[in-house]
Design an enzyme around this catalytic site. Sequence first.
Site, mmCIF file in Angstrom:
data_model
loop_
_atom_site.group_PDB
_atom_site.id
_atom_site.type_symbol
_atom_site.label_atom_id
_atom_site.label_comp_id
_atom_site.label_asym_id
_atom_site.label_seq_id
_atom_site.Cartn_x
_atom_site.Cartn_y
_atom_site.Cartn_z
ATOM 1 N N LEU A 1 0.837 -1.213 0.000
ATOM 2 C CA LEU A 1 0.000 0.000 0.000
ATOM 3 C C LEU A 1 0.870 1.261 0.000
ATOM 4 C CD1 LEU A 1 -3.160 0.579 0.172
ATOM 5 C CD2 LEU A 1 -2.707 1.189 2.550
ATOM 6 N N GLY A 2 1.713 1.369 -1.032
ATOM 7 C CA GLY A 2 2.468 2.622 -1.209
ATOM 8 C C GLY A 2 1.614 3.600 -1.995
ATOM 9 N N ARG A 3 2.287 4.553 -2.642
ATOM 10 C CA ARG A 3 1.543 5.572 -3.401
ATOM 11 C C ARG A 3 0.684 4.939 -4.493
ATOM 12 N NH1 ARG A 3 6.740 6.793 -3.391
ATOM 13 N NH2 ARG A 3 7.489 8.565 -2.213
ATOM 14 N N ILE A 4 1.299 4.024 -5.271
ATOM 15 C CA ILE A 4 0.574 3.458 -6.420
ATOM 16 C C ILE A 4 -0.516 2.495 -5.940
ATOM 17 C CG2 ILE A 4 0.815 2.076 -8.527
ATOM 18 C CD1 ILE A 4 3.704 3.304 -8.746
ATOM 19 N N THR B 1 2.190 -4.790 -11.938
ATOM 20 C CA THR B 1 2.804 -3.614 -12.588
ATOM 21 C C THR B 1 4.001 -3.130 -11.760
ATOM 22 O OG1 THR B 1 1.214 -2.151 -11.471
ATOM 23 C CG2 THR B 1 0.693 -2.780 -13.734
ATOM 24 N N ARG C 1 7.481 -5.136 -10.298
ATOM 25 C CA ARG C 1 8.701 -5.656 -10.915
ATOM 26 C C ARG C 1 8.508 -7.140 -11.168
ATOM 27 N NH1 ARG C 1 9.666 -1.261 -12.050
ATOM 28 N NH2 ARG C 1 11.506 0.031 -11.649
ATOM 29 N N GLU D 1 13.038 -9.250 -18.683
ATOM 30 C CA GLU D 1 12.559 -8.395 -19.782
ATOM 31 C C GLU D 1 13.655 -8.220 -20.827
ATOM 32 O OE1 GLU D 1 11.074 -4.813 -17.942
ATOM 33 O OE2 GLU D 1 9.680 -5.935 -16.702
ATOM 34 N N HIS E 1 6.175 -3.344 -20.072
ATOM 35 C CA HIS E 1 6.658 -2.361 -19.080
ATOM 36 C C HIS E 1 6.317 -0.925 -19.517
ATOM 37 C CE1 HIS E 1 9.703 -2.046 -15.551
ATOM 38 N NE2 HIS E 1 8.801 -1.079 -15.493
ATOM 39 N N ILE E 2 5.026 -0.693 -19.694
ATOM 40 C CA ILE E 2 4.585 0.628 -20.161
ATOM 41 C C ILE E 2 3.667 1.318 -19.161
ATOM 42 C CG2 ILE E 2 4.769 0.120 -22.640
ATOM 43 C CD1 ILE E 2 1.574 -0.126 -22.504
ATOM 44 N N ALA E 3 3.615 0.831 -17.914
ATOM 45 C CA ALA E 3 2.623 1.385 -16.979
ATOM 46 C C ALA E 3 2.774 2.895 -16.780
ATOM 47 C CB ALA E 3 2.672 0.653 -15.648
HETATM 48 C C1 DGY Z 1 9.153 2.719 -12.478
HETATM 49 O O1 DGY Z 1 9.232 3.936 -12.566
HETATM 50 O O2 DGY Z 1 9.748 2.075 -11.618
HETATM 51 C C2 DGY Z 1 8.278 2.038 -13.455
HETATM 52 O O3 DGY Z 1 8.476 0.685 -13.474
HETATM 53 C C3 DGY Z 1 8.406 2.656 -14.819
HETATM 54 O O4 DGY Z 1 7.278 2.326 -15.582
#
Ligand code: DGY
Length: 321
Positions: free
Chosen positions: A154-157, A236, A238, A267, A285-287
């Site tokens: 539960l970090g920022r994302i 999303t 690692r 990757e 890896h485009i999030a």
């Molecule tokens: C990050 O910033 O760590 C992300 O994986 C990039 O999309």
Amino acid sequence: MAKVVVTRKIPGSGIKMLQEAGFEVAVSPQDRVLARNELLNFIQGADGVLTQLNDKVDESFISAAGANLKVVANFAVGFDNLDLPALLSHNIVATNTPDVLTEAVAEHTIALIFAISRRIVEADKLARSQTLEFGPSVLLGMELNGKTLGILGLGRIGSRVAEIGKAVGMEVAYYDVKKNSEFESKVGAIFKITPEELLAVSDIVSIHVPLLNSTKHLINAERLKMMKPTSYLINTSRGPVVDEVALTQSLKSGVIKGAALDVFENEPRLSPGLENLANVVLTPHIASATTEARSAMGELAAKNIIAVLSGQSPLTPIKKP
Ligand code: DGY
């Protein structure tokens, strides 16, 4: 004049900002990941380097850059490509790009959740084949409303994904090393005291932990079996947080219903068989890949370099995880 090396072209005005600050700026002429020897040659004599998440920053990188290196600004929020103790031992400041990409990554995570639960990629292929009409049982998916979204980290994302999940009618449960009572009352989220408990109750499990020794293969064969057979795994964060071979096997044998992945263990390669499965949605890896986020990431990285090379504190230094 201080020299700043940028290992790959970046969107936005980050490079201009570095030039206007009076540095000699060398931007890689190749718009691709540099081979190790190219990278080590290119960074020679740098005072600051703006790195990508696929540039490994270790002792050999530091010695190739030379004694002037003072700052490594990573163009990512994740920093598992940086050897932090090595950087610290040479008094080199390391920075990352938090906050500016939160929205982009959270939105992509939600896009993956919709894509896998409503079978959008499968449906797109079938629509293009022009062979499939409406049918009462064709391409049935799962509604999100009323289902449980399990946030692992539960970090920022993770917090932002939880908020959006709530807005589409999901119940939110989370596991984190720290309980967050404020967030629980704000979003109506339920804390689970172990990852296992979270896996057992979730219809969607979304991973938002950093890659550390303690999180490598956090999701393995054993933990996949603890998930509901009707559930979906979203990653999303690692790739190595998930044992991808075990996941591929679990998807083949129906241990879980499906997965949507933006990150992979090696990757750009995929574990054998993953690419042939219909119950996965894969993105490379485009999030964080929005014009807004990527421009802001470049600008923040540039500001960090400018600050350090002007003798000031960086805006977003990496704190020990
Ligand atoms: C990050 O910033 O760590 C992300 O994986 C990039 O999309």
